[in-house]
Design a protein around this motif. Structure first.
Motif, PDB file in Angstrom:
ATOM      1  N   GLN A 196       0.830  -1.207   0.000  1.00 58.17           N
ATOM      2  CA  GLN A 196       0.000   0.000   0.000  1.00 58.17           C
ATOM      3  C   GLN A 196       0.867   1.261   0.000  1.00 58.17           C
ATOM      4  O   GLN A 196       0.614   2.201  -0.753  1.00 58.17           O
ATOM      5  N   LEU A 248     -13.115  -1.505   3.666  1.00 50.80           N
ATOM      6  CA  LEU A 248     -11.940  -1.035   4.414  1.00 50.80           C
ATOM      7  C   LEU A 248     -12.021  -1.417   5.885  1.00 50.80           C
ATOM      8  O   LEU A 248     -10.991  -1.640   6.529  1.00 50.80           O
ATOM      9  N   ASP A 249     -13.226  -1.495   6.436  1.00 54.58           N
ATOM     10  CA  ASP A 249     -13.370  -1.916   7.834  1.00 54.58           C
ATOM     11  C   ASP A 249     -12.988  -3.378   7.993  1.00 54.58           C
ATOM     12  O   ASP A 249     -12.396  -3.775   9.005  1.00 54.58           O
ATOM     13  N   TYR A 258     -10.807  -4.901   6.130  1.00 55.34           N
ATOM     14  CA  TYR A 258      -9.348  -4.939   6.055  1.00 55.34           C
ATOM     15  C   TYR A 258      -8.742  -4.654   7.426  1.00 55.34           C
ATOM     16  O   TYR A 258      -7.839  -5.379   7.894  1.00 55.34           O
ATOM     17  N   GLU A 259      -9.212  -3.608   8.082  1.00 54.31           N
ATOM     18  CA  GLU A 259      -8.655  -3.248   9.395  1.00 54.31           C
ATOM     19  C   GLU A 259      -8.908  -4.348  10.419  1.00 54.31           C
ATOM     20  O   GLU A 259      -8.045  -4.653  11.247  1.00 54.31           O
ATOM     21  N   HIS A 293      -6.320   0.843   6.446  1.00 56.26           N
ATOM     22  CA  HIS A 293      -5.814   0.723   5.087  1.00 56.26           C
ATOM     23  C   HIS A 293      -4.928   1.925   4.771  1.00 56.26           C
ATOM     24  O   HIS A 293      -5.266   3.062   5.082  1.00 56.26           O
ATOM     25  N   PRO A 338      -6.578   4.118   1.000  1.00 58.88           N
ATOM     26  CA  PRO A 338      -8.023   3.923   0.812  1.00 58.88           C
ATOM     27  C   PRO A 338      -8.559   4.503  -0.484  1.00 58.88           C
ATOM     28  O   PRO A 338      -9.548   4.000  -1.026  1.00 58.88           O
ATOM     29  N   GLN A 371      -8.403   1.717  -3.216  1.00 57.93           N
ATOM     30  CA  GLN A 371      -9.152   0.467  -3.074  1.00 57.93           C
ATOM     31  C   GLN A 371     -10.346   0.365  -4.034  1.00 57.93           C
ATOM     32  O   GLN A 371     -10.580  -0.704  -4.613  1.00 57.93           O
TER      33      GLN A 371
END
Length: 342
Positions: A82, A106-107, A109-110, A117, A120, A123
């Protein structure tokens, strides 16, 4: 037309596999290889099995002139990708082999990777790189996120069965065996020969493996409702290969027919005759995935077995297959080599 290729993270296993495959590609030329810790070294000194190739020396990423690059493969560790990709030219085609752009949410991913991320804004444009199911989106993409090797194997066994009521979506067990190269090239105590050989080690038991996030995302997307599978991976004392055994409720002959029909025109996915099971020995070093279906002795239960090479079809071969689509090349270019046996 010859496409100029850069490989970032070329000193790892997937980087070396990319070099090996691209060496047989008719229309690709490697113009840059990065390896931060091994910058300045000749590639033949890092991977002597590739000493016959005329390759550039390893350099740091910031030494690469991307104006001379048509496509970059990013074979860097998770989170590092990233940070690197967000600084690359906005028009550069990229195939990322890490987990950094696989999850659309993204949530999620976290949750699975333990940190926010790092890019973002990129993505939304990332296309999930399971070639056989996202072919047209990949063809038009600038950024493709390669799948997890475990996630790819399980999906090939199950995706065509997620609709039409063929199997019970609430009763799926995925038992997976993975070779040690999937853990990367970094030195780790548990991967020492004395600690790995002659053993068989389950890990990430109880639903903690990060590739479950891909199963959740993709199976739920296909089924049109939440699907959660049981998944346990095991580390085996082998260099290459993944073998997944999937247990489902459903008619075995119908399951076999659905898989055979789904993959009948796919160059790299082979459905074996009913009742036969694949072996990692038969796909080693290749971009092929073999799938077998066997009826269980318990009526109404079916066993699906899939095998692929984690470094090829599970990672670098898949990446090259996607790059071919992105660059307008024949999808199979550089990938038709037969498996290595024995």
């Amino acid at each position: 037309m010859t496409h100029k290729i850069a490989i970032l993270g070329a000193s790892g296993y997937t980087g070396a596999e990319l070099v090996r495959l691209i060496a047989g590609h008719p229309n690709m030329e490697i113009v840059a290889l990065s390896g931060e810790r091994k910058a300045g070294m000749a590639y033949r000194d890092v991977f002597p099995h590739l000493r016959h190739l005329d390759l550039p020396d390893l350099v740091k990423i910031d030494e690469i002139d991307f104006a001379n690059v048509d496509l970059a493969f990013c074979a860097l560790p998770h989170a590092t990708s990233q940070a690197v990709i967000r600084e690359l030219p906005a028009d550069l085609r990229i195939v990322d082999l890490s987990a950094d752009f696989r999850l659309r949410d993204l949530d999620e991913y976290e949750k699975w990777y333990g940190k926010p991320h790092g890019a973002p804004h990129l993505q939304p444009e990332a296309v999930y790189g399971l070639t056989e199911f996202y072919r047209e989106k990949i063809r038009a993409a600038r950024l493709v996120a390669g799948t997890g090797c475990n996630a790819a194997t399980g999906q090939y066994a199950l995706r065509p069965l997620m609709t039409g009521g063929l199997i019970d979506l609430d009763d799926i067990v995925i038992d997976l065996k993975a070779a040690v190269s999937g853990a990367g090239r970094a030195l780790k105590e548990n991967l020492l020969h004395a600690e790995l050989s002659e053993g068989y080690h389950p890990y990430a038991i109880g639903g903690t493996h990060r590739h479950l996030a891909e199963f959740d995302q993709e199976f739920s997307r296909v089924a049109g409702r939440p699907v959660r599978v049981q998944f346990t991976p095991h580390l085996i004392p082998a260099n290459r290969g993944i073998l997944v055994t999937v247990y489902v409720k459903g008619d075995a002959e119908k399951v076999h027919a659905a898989l055979a029909d789904a993959y009948k025109d796919e160059p790299f996915i082979l459905t074996l005759p009913f009742g036969e099971a694949p072996s990692t020995r038969h796909i080693r070093g290749s971009n092929y995935c073999h799938i077998g279906v066997v009826a269980d002795r318990i009526e109404g239960r079916t066993i699906i077995v899939a095998a692929l090479d984690n470094l090829t079809k599970g990672s670098s071969g898949q990446a090259l297959q996607n790059a071919n689509l992105m660059l307008g090349e024949v999808e199979t270019a550089g990938l038709m080599a037969a498996p290595v046996f024995p």
